[in-house]
Scaffold this motif. Structure first.
Motif, PDB file in Angstrom:
ATOM      1  N   GLN A   1       1.223  -0.943   0.353  1.00 25.82           N
ATOM      2  CA  GLN A   1       0.081   0.052  -0.462  1.00 25.82           C
ATOM      3  C   GLN A   1       0.726   0.861   0.092  1.00 25.82           C
ATOM      4  OE1 GLN A   1      -2.797  -1.007   3.205  1.00 25.82           O
ATOM      5  NE2 GLN A   1      -3.690  -1.152   2.452  1.00 25.82           N
ATOM      6  N   GLY A   2      -0.524   2.122  -0.738  1.00 24.91           N
ATOM      7  CA  GLY A   2       0.704   3.431  -0.183  1.00 24.91           C
ATOM      8  C   GLY A   2       2.448   3.478  -1.125  1.00 24.91           C
ATOM      9  N   LYS A   3       2.772   4.477  -0.699  1.00 26.32           N
ATOM     10  CA  LYS A   3       4.184   5.097  -1.189  1.00 26.32           C
ATOM     11  C   LYS A   3       4.641   3.866  -1.119  1.00 26.32           C
ATOM     12  CE  LYS A   3       3.775   9.701  -2.604  1.00 26.32           C
ATOM     13  NZ  LYS A   3       3.198   9.172  -4.054  1.00 26.32           N
ATOM     14  N   THR A   4       5.241   2.854  -1.276  1.00 29.37           N
ATOM     15  CA  THR A   4       6.057   0.886  -1.349  1.00 29.37           C
ATOM     16  C   THR A   4       6.965   1.356  -1.757  1.00 29.37           C
ATOM     17  OG1 THR A   4       4.442   0.715   0.366  1.00 29.37           O
ATOM     18  CG2 THR A   4       6.333  -0.928  -0.256  1.00 29.37           C
ATOM     19  N   PHE A   5       8.303   1.010  -1.634  1.00 29.05           N
ATOM     20  CA  PHE A   5       9.619   1.096  -2.698  1.00 29.05           C
ATOM     21  C   PHE A   5       9.756  -0.761  -2.455  1.00 29.05           C
ATOM     22  CE2 PHE A   5      14.059   0.743  -4.539  1.00 29.05           C
ATOM     23  CZ  PHE A   5      13.584   0.739  -5.451  1.00 29.05           C
ATOM     24  N   ILE A   6      10.109  -1.359  -3.572  1.00 31.65           N
ATOM     25  CA  ILE A   6      10.895  -2.457  -3.074  1.00 31.65           C
ATOM     26  C   ILE A   6      12.289  -3.182  -3.736  1.00 31.65           C
ATOM     27  CG2 ILE A   6      10.703  -5.351  -1.892  1.00 31.65           C
ATOM     28  CD1 ILE A   6       7.459  -4.481  -2.177  1.00 31.65           C
ATOM     29  N   ASP A   7      13.394  -3.384  -2.983  1.00 33.03           N
ATOM     30  CA  ASP A   7      14.441  -3.241  -4.274  1.00 33.03           C
ATOM     31  C   ASP A   7      14.283  -4.557  -4.668  1.00 33.03           C
ATOM     32  OD1 ASP A   7      16.601  -2.248  -5.797  1.00 33.03           O
ATOM     33  OD2 ASP A   7      16.947  -1.158  -4.339  1.00 33.03           O
ATOM     34  N   GLU A   8      16.044  -4.631  -5.172  1.00 32.79           N
ATOM     35  CA  GLU A   8      15.847  -6.540  -5.904  1.00 32.79           C
ATOM     36  C   GLU A   8      16.382  -6.969  -5.144  1.00 32.79           C
ATOM     37  OE1 GLU A   8      19.501  -5.479  -8.986  1.00 32.79           O
ATOM     38  OE2 GLU A   8      18.285  -4.135 -10.122  1.00 32.79           O
ATOM     39  N   GLY A   9      15.761  -7.928  -6.045  1.00 31.18           N
ATOM     40  CA  GLY A   9      16.167  -9.654  -4.743  1.00 31.18           C
ATOM     41  C   GLY A   9      15.431  -9.897  -3.880  1.00 31.18           C
ATOM     42  N   THR A  10      14.377  -9.095  -3.039  1.00 28.41           N
ATOM     43  CA  THR A  10      13.798  -8.878  -1.327  1.00 28.41           C
ATOM     44  C   THR A  10      12.671  -9.828  -2.351  1.00 28.41           C
ATOM     45  OG1 THR A  10      14.098  -6.623  -1.055  1.00 28.41           O
ATOM     46  CG2 THR A  10      12.045  -7.943  -0.396  1.00 28.41           C
ATOM     47  N   VAL A  11      12.420 -10.886  -0.610  1.00 30.66           N
ATOM     48  CA  VAL A  11      11.332 -12.304  -0.915  1.00 30.66           C
ATOM     49  C   VAL A  11      10.440 -11.489  -0.151  1.00 30.66           C
ATOM     50  CG1 VAL A  11      10.307 -14.212  -0.591  1.00 30.66           C
ATOM     51  CG2 VAL A  11      12.521 -14.191  -1.556  1.00 30.66           C
ATOM     52  N   ILE A  12       9.253 -11.390   0.166  1.00 24.17           N
ATOM     53  CA  ILE A  12       8.201 -11.624   0.703  1.00 24.17           C
ATOM     54  C   ILE A  12       7.008 -12.740   0.648  1.00 24.17           C
ATOM     55  CG2 ILE A  12       6.331  -9.398   1.457  1.00 24.17           C
ATOM     56  CD1 ILE A  12       7.455  -7.859  -0.234  1.00 24.17           C
TER      57      ILE A  12
END
Length: 481
Positions: free
Chosen positions: A302-313
Motif C-alpha cells: 500500500q501507499g508509497k512503497t518501494f521494494i528493491d531487487e531480490g527481496t522475498v515477501i
C-alpha cells in the motif's frame, strides 16, 4: 498529450444513491485513492489547457479529497442531468475556439493513451475533410462536431445505446429507460466520454430539453441536435470495453478495483517481479517494484512503497508507505508501515515494524518483535518476543527474548540508547531514558533504570529465597480448610 486547444470538463456532482453512503460516490477509494483521482490521472496524461471539475453533493469533501492543483471547480447546485452539469461549466469554454473533453468522474479505468488516440482520430477526421491543421483555427470543420468513445460490452443493461449510420456518424444515443426492445439489443454503448467543438457544443446546450423519462437534461441529446444542423459526432469504438466501465454501486466498485489491480500486477510481472497466486495480492498505484522481487500469496502493498531487487515477501504480509532494500527477507505474517528496511535484513515471521523505524543492513527482527520509531543497527539481532520503542540501537547488538524498552511514563515518551555490541539478556526491562554502553551486558530478568558504562555488567534482581517442603505445607493447609 493532445496538440490542439482543449478544455477538459469532469462531471463529479452526483451523490451516487446506489452506494447507500453519505460520502460522495467519486471519492470512494479504489486501491487507496479516490475514484475521481484515476479519471483525473487519465485526463492529465493528455495535458488539456484547463481542467474543470463540476461538483455538487458535499462539494468541499470532493475538492479536498482530489487535491487537484491547477483544477477549476464549478458548483452544480441542483443535479438536473449531464447536460445541465456541462452547461454549468460553460463559462470556461463559451468563447473558446477549441474542443471540450467531457468525461464522467466515475470512469476510473480510462487510459490516457485512449484519450490521446481519440484526439488523433478527431484530427484525422478533420484532415479527411481538407481542413488546414497548420494554424490555431485549423482544428475546426463545418460538418464535424466531435467524437464520442464507445465500446461493445457483454451486458449493455443500463448504458445508453449507440445508434449510428454506416459512416460511424452517431444518429442518437438512447438511454436505457427510453430505449425500445430493438434498441436494447444493441451492445455498442456510450462511454460518457466526448470531444465536442466548443462553439457547436454551446449552441446545442442552449437547445436542450428535459422531455424524457427522467425529466433530466441529457448531454446525449446534444448529438441529435447537432445532427439536425448537419454537424456530426463520430463514434470511436475502443477495443477494451473495461475502460469505459462506470461505477454505480459497491459491487461495481469491487469489480473495477480488481481490474485495476490486475493491470498493475501484469505490468510489474512483465517487468521482472514474480507473483505467486497473483489474484490474492493487493497492490496500489504508488507501489514501485524492482526486478527479481518475489511476492507470495495474500501480500498487501500500500501507499508509497518501494521494494528493491531480490527481496522475498512471504505470505500474509502487509507493507505500507515503506522502503525495502535489496535481498531483504520478510517472513510470513509481518507488518511494516512508514519505515525503512535496509539491504539483507530479515523481518519476521509475525514481526511488526511501526512508523519512523529504520532497520539497517543484515539486522534480524524476529517473531513477535515490535519496533516503533527506532533505529536498529547493522547486524543487530532481536529474534523473538520483544518491544523496542523510541530506541537507538547500535551495531551487532544482541537483544534477548522478552526485552522491553519502557518508553512511556504516562505523559511523554523517552529514549533508550543501546550502543554497539551490547548484550541485552532475556527478559530485561530498560526504563527510559537510559543508555547502555558499548559491549555492556545486562543480566537476564533485570530492570535497568540507570545508565550502564561500556563493557560493564548490570544486574538488578532480588535475592532468591527458597522455602523447603513448601508444596507439602501448602497442600496440608488447603486440606484443613
Amino acid at each position: 498529450m493532445i496538440d490542439f486547444p482543449l478544455v477538459a470538463v469532469v462531471l463529479a456532482a452526483g451523490k451516487g444513491t446506489r452506494f447507500k453512503s453519505e460520502k460522495p460516490k467519486v471519492i470512494h477509494h479504489i486501491l487507496g485513492k479516490p475514484m475521481l483521482w484515476y479519471t483525473l490521472f487519465g485526463v492529465r496524461w493528455i495535458k488539456p489547457q484547463k481542467t474543470v471539475i463540476v461538483v455538487g453533493y458535499k462539494k468541499d469533501e470532493v475538492i479536498n479529497a482530489v487535491n487537484c492543483d491547477g483544477c477549476e471547480f464549478v458548483y452544480q447546485e441542483e443535479q438536473l442531468g449531464t447536460g445541465h452539469a456541462v452547461y454549468t461549466a460553460k463559462e470556461y469554454f463559451k468563447d473558446f475556439d477549441g474542443y471540450v473533453l467531457i468525461i464522467n468522474g466515475d470512469t476510473p479505468l480510462i487510459r490516457g493513451e485512449t484519450l490521446h488516440n481519440a484526439g488523433e482520430y478527431l484530427k484525422a477526421l478533420i484532415r479527411y475533410e481538407g481542413a488546414d491543421l497548420t494554424n490555431y483555427r485549423g482544428y475546426r470543420n463545418k460538418s464535424i462536431a466531435g467524437v464520442v468513445l464507445t465500446a461493445r460490452v457483454p451486458s449493455p443493461y443500463g448504458y445508453g445505446r449507440i445508434i449510428k449510420d454506416k459512416d460511424h456518424r452517431v444518429i442518437k444515443i438512447v438511454e436505457e429507460k427510453d430505449a425500445n426492445n430493438q434498441e436494447k439489443q444493441i451492445n455498442e454503448v456510450n462511454s460518457g466520454i466526448y470531444f465536442f467543438y466548443a462553439p457547436y457544443l454551446i449552441q446545442a446546450l442552449e437547445k436542450l430539453e428535459n422531455k424524457n423519462a427522467q425529466q433530466e437534461y441529457y448531454l446525449t441529446d446534444v448529438i441529435e441536435i447537432l445532427r439536425q444542423e448537419e454537424k456530426y459526432v463520430y463514434a470511436l469504438e475502443i477495443p477494451d470495453y473495461t475502460e469505459i466501465l462506470g461505477v454505480n454501486d459497491r459491487l461495481q466498485l469491487a469489480g473495477v478495483e480488481n481490474i485495476l489491480k490486475e493491470r498493475y500486477i501484469t505490468f510489474w510481472a512483465l517487468n521482472g517481479t514474480t507473483f505467486h497466486n497473483p489474484q490474492s495480492v493487493w497492490i496500489e498505484f504508488d507501489v514501485d517494484l524492482s526486478r527479481d522481487v518475489e511476492i507470495h500469496q495474500n501480500v498487501v502493498l500500500q501507499g508509497k512503497t518501494f521494494i528493491d531487487e531480490g527481496t522475498v515477501i512471504e505470505p500474509n504480509c502487509i507493507i505500507r508507505n515503506s522502503k525495502i532494500g535489496k535481498n531483504v527477507k520478510i517472513l510470513a505474517n509481518s507488518y511494516i508501515e512508514d519505515s525503512e528496511i535496509q539491504d539483507n535484513a530479515v523481518i519476521g515471521p509475525f514481526a511488526r515494524i511501526r512508523g519512523g523505524s529504520v532497520i539497517k543492513e543484515e539486522a534480524v527482527i524476529g517473531n513477535f518483535v515490535e519496533v516503533k520509531n527506532s533505529v536498529i543497527g547493522r547486524k543487530t539481532n532481536a529474534r523473538h518476543l520483544s518491544y523496542l520503542g523510541d530506541a537507538e540501537i547500535g551495531e551487532e547488538v544482541n537483544i534477548g527474548a522478552g526485552t522491553i524498552t519502557c518508553n512511556f511514563d504516562g505523559f511523554k515518551k523517552h529514549k533508550t540508547v543501546i550502543k554497539d555490541r551490547a548484550f541485552i539478556g532475556s527478559d530485561t526491562m530498560l526504563v527510559a531514558p537510559v543508555v547502555i554502553g558499548e559491549e555492556a551486558i545486562t543480566g537476564s530478568g533485570s530492570v535497568i533504570t540507570k545508565d550502564v558504562p561500556d563493557k560493564a555488567l548490570a544486574i538488578e534482581r532480588n535475592q532468591q529465597k527458597i522455602i523447603e517442603n513448601y508444596a507439602e505445607k501448602r497442600k496440608k493447609k488447603y486440606e484443613k480448610s
